[in-house]
Design an enzyme around this catalytic site. Structure first.
Site, PDB file in Angstrom:
ATOM      1  N   CYS A  19      23.733  27.271  50.548  1.00  0.00           N
ATOM      2  CA  CYS A  19      24.974  27.873  50.088  1.00  0.00           C
ATOM      3  C   CYS A  19      24.868  28.160  48.607  1.00  0.00           C
ATOM      4  CB  CYS A  19      26.155  26.990  50.410  1.00  0.00           C
ATOM      5  SG  CYS A  19      26.935  26.196  49.046  1.00  0.00           S
ATOM      6  N   CYS A  22      25.702  25.433  46.292  1.00  0.00           N
ATOM      7  CA  CYS A  22      24.622  24.439  46.188  1.00  0.00           C
ATOM      8  C   CYS A  22      23.683  24.810  45.032  1.00  0.00           C
ATOM      9  CB  CYS A  22      23.813  24.385  47.481  1.00  0.00           C
ATOM     10  SG  CYS A  22      24.790  24.010  48.944  1.00  0.00           S
ATOM     11  N   ASP A 404      17.759  65.854  33.178  1.00  0.00           N
ATOM     12  CA  ASP A 404      16.812  66.581  32.340  1.00  0.00           C
ATOM     13  C   ASP A 404      16.327  67.778  33.158  1.00  0.00           C
ATOM     14  OD1 ASP A 404      14.891  67.141  30.294  1.00  0.00           O
ATOM     15  OD2 ASP A 404      13.376  66.209  31.567  1.00  0.00           O
TER      16      ASP A 404
END
Length: 732
Positions: A19, A22, A404
């Site tokens: 998780c 965690c 460009d």
């Protein structure tokens, strides 16, 4: 000599982390270890980057991680054992989860068979204690090192409370469901991380190197710059290099995302990780294996995934406040109503325990990182390298795109696009005119030795029309820099160059042919003239940097996606810029710009539209790329400057990467929003049910785990998306 306590950087693999919260707590715990200078834990990649004073400190960090229920290993280390033993080491909760499940089955069978109640209750209590032991151990280690509760602490309190009020079945079922959910999350997340690790598997482990004695098989790491490598049909290319012998088609999709193999021959570059086609190749290694394009891509992808996106940082900050608030709310729910005579303490304690379980912010914290990792990985698969989740979100919010011209909207190389001879017959195509073709063949013979871009355009046109070899190379070639070149072709003197070079020795007055050439120059185009001095035959060719075939379709796709403004920025002449802008279909153009003026143009777009992308070559456009919200470099494969300069690098020289990147950004951001709304909505609904006494502990766990899994799977949908999500029918 280096001091023993000098800081060292360790890259470690974290196993058992299921998780995002965690990861936050493990990071804080690692930072609290004496001697640790810096610790960064990426939940997305399952990696820890540790800066510590010596190897001994790393051992202490590993010990802290073990107490929290995780295994921390060097990335090069392999988990010992094979089969189910190795699997159990990677997923240590699997054993306790399985035992808890068996005890629940025993308790259920005892109840159905009307067995002794102590046996049933004992089985339920044992299931809660065995299944909950790793949860409690991890929670205690987190609380002791970070002084902050995590989901393991909340779950431990909830299970202990359920046991205290005699809800043995609730306690056992809650532990089992929570453990199963965590195990499923670990397996699912490993699959997402495996998609990233698949990039590393593209490079072969061995290569065939040529030696004076013949062929030898060597580890890829043993290859050095200058080595000659044999690549057989179907083999992966082991290192970046240049083809010395052989011709073949090469599948470059792992690097550039191109869907079709590219024909390669002597002098062409090839990249590590690409796949050779039907022909054998001899390749000279031009980069160390550790510095190949593939290695740099892997490194940049890993770095990108370790950076938290803005939405992830916002969610992390919200979760840090949200969890303590809900814990305080649970304490109020457990104590205030009984003190006010609104019910019994055990009933309100149970509701508070349910509220604690619902407080676990797993789904909320998972809502962003899984989607970001999936988006970055999907982009890398398509040949789009992004340097962080922040740029995925910026791409999703784009309102304007600046391009460009040279090498971006155009091919970046001059081509012969028209012309005719002085004796040209009206309405006749130049490729059908014998005199035009003859003069083109003579011009190619003179220009064959030159490396000038205009010379290459002439020779390429002659090759395409099949007349390049009509006369061979010219003799007695003389060049006048900046003006032209002359030589002898089949006994005839031939001049190729500018109008002034050809007619500088002759006065042409009001010659209509010369007027045509001057009119071309007045339009900002380049005219190359050729004259057979012996017979007086003359011709001119129009040389231009042609528009990419996909440019107009890409601009149209961006407009259909809701991009409000497309702009072309170029240093070229206004007349040339106007012609290219009209053909590409951009909304506006600015010409004759210096690099600092391009930056000012981008700043103007930012003031008008807020979020702007600049698409360029990553070298000449570096200032404008850096100033834009997102800088996108074209054709960055093998280019150090482009990879370092741009925020997003299109590894293939393909404009379709721009709308594809925007699509990925929008899809990722949409999924993040879905996950956050779904997570918060579910939490709010269950919080209301908990306070009303309508939710049970096992229902709360089931909802929390279920939402977390749905959030993970929803985030991983990006990986299952189409390789080319934007319509490209116009390319074919």
């Amino acid at each position: 000599m280096e001091s023993e306590n000098a800081p060292k950087t360790f890259l470690l693999r974290v196993e058992g982390m299921d998780c995002a919260e965690c990861a936050v707590h493990l990071e804080k715990a690692a930072r609290s270890v004496p001697g640790v200078r810096r610790a960064e834990v990426s939940f997305a990649t399952g990696r820890m980057r540790l800066v510590a004073e010596g190897d001994g400190v790393m051992g202490e960090v590993q010990a802290v991680a073990r107490r929290m229920g995780y295994q921390v290993l060097p990335v090069t280390a392999t988990t010992k054992g094979t089969g189910w033993r190795s699997w159990l080491r990677r997923y240590p909760r699997a054993l306790t989860t399985g035992l808890a499940g068996l005890l629940l089955v025993l308790a259920l069978a005892t109840g159905l068979l009307a067995g002794p109640t102590p046996l049933r209750d004992g089985s339920l209590m044992a299931a809660a204690l065995i299944g909950g032991s790793p949860i409690a151990r991890a929670g205690w280690a987190t609380l002791r090192t970070t002084r902050r509760p995590d989901m393991n602490v909340l779950m431990t309190i909830a299970v202990a409370g359920a046991l205290a009020v005699g809800e043995y079945a609730e306690a056992g079922v809650v532990v089992f469901l929570f453990s199963v959910g965590e195990l499923l999350e670990s397996l699912t997340l490993d699959r997402a991380r495996g998609a990233v690790r698949a990039l590393m598997a593209l490079r072969p482990s061995e290569a065939t190197r040529w030696t004076p004695e013949g062929e030898e098989r060597v580890p890829v790491e043993a290859l050095a710059v200058g080595d000659r490598v044999l690549i057989r049909p179907g083999e992966r290319i082991p290192a970046d290099g240049r083809i010395q012998e052989g011709r073949s088609s090469v599948d470059q999709s792992p690097i550039t995302g191109e869907s079709m193999p590219v024909e390669k021959g002597p002098g062409d570059e090839v990249f590590a990780g690409t796949v050779n086609g039907p022909g054998a190749l001899t390749v000279e290694v031009t980069r160390p294996v550790s510095d190949s394009t593939l290695a740099r891509i892997i490194h940049l992808v890993e770095e990108a995934q370790e950076r938290r996106a803005p939405s992830q940082r916002l969610v992390d900050r919200f979760a840090a406040v949200y969890t303590p608030l809900v814990v305080a709310g649970a304490l109020v729910v457990a104590t205030v109503p009984p003190l006010l005579g609104q019910g019994l303490f055990p009933d309100w304690l149970y509701r508070a325990l349910v509220l604690l379980v619902i407080a676990c912010p797993c789904a909320l914290v998972l809502s962003t990182p899984v989607a970001v990792v999936s988006g970055l990985t999907a982009a890398a698969r398509a040949g789009i390298l992004m340097k962080g989740g922040a740029y995925l979100e910026e791409l999703a919010r784009l309102r304007a795109v600046a391009f460009d011209k040279t090498g971006t909207l155009t091919r970046g190389e001059p081509r012969l696009v028209g012309g005719e001879c002085a004796n040209h017959v009206a309405d006749q195509q130049p490729q059908e005119c014998p005199e035009c073709l003859d003069l083109l063949a003579k011009a190619a013979a003179v220009e064959a030795r030159s490396g000038h871009p205009l010379a290459r355009a002439v020779v390429r046109a002659a090759e395409e029309l099949g007349v390049a070899d009509r006369y061979g190379m010219a003799r007695a070639v003389e060049s006048t820099p900046g003006r032209g070149v002359r030589g002898e072709v089949a006994g005839h003197g031939v001049k190729v160059g500018s109008h002034a070079y050809i007619h500088g020795e002759h006065s042409e007055g009001e010659d209509p042919f010369c007027q045509q050439v001057d009119a071309i120059a007045a339009q900002g185009q380049t005219a190359v003239m050729v004259e057979d001095v012996c017979c007086g035959n003359r011709a001119y060719g129009v040389v231009a940097d042609t528009l990419r075939p996909e440019a107009a379709a890409v601009i149209g796709a961006l407009k259909r996606m809701g991009i409000r403004r497309t702009v072309m920025l170029t240093g070229d002449h206004r007349a040339v810029a106007e012609r290219v802008a009209r053909a590409a279909g951009v909304d506006e153009f600015q010409a004759e710009l210096l690099p600092e003026q391009k930056v000012a143009a981008v700043e103007g777009l930012l003031a008008r539209y807020g979020t702007v992308a600049m698409v360029g070559d990553g070298v000449n456009d570096a200032p404008a790329l850096a100033r834009a919200s997102v800088g996108i470099a074209m054709g960055a494969a093998g280019s150090d400057v482009a990879l370092e300069t741009a925020d997003v690098a299109l590894m293939g020289d393909d404009l379709w990467g721009v709308p594809r990147a925007v699509h990925l950004g929008r899809r990722t951001l949409a999924i993040i929003r879905q996950n956050v709304v779904f997570s918060l909505g579910t939490k709010a609904a269950f919080l209301a049910l908990a306070v009303a006494g309508l939710a049970t502990l096992w229902m709360a766990v089931f909802a929390d785990v279920g939402v977390s899994l749905l959030v993970i799977l929803n985030g991983m949908r990006i990986l299952a998306g189409e390789r080319r999500p934007v319509s490209q029918g116009s390319r074919r």
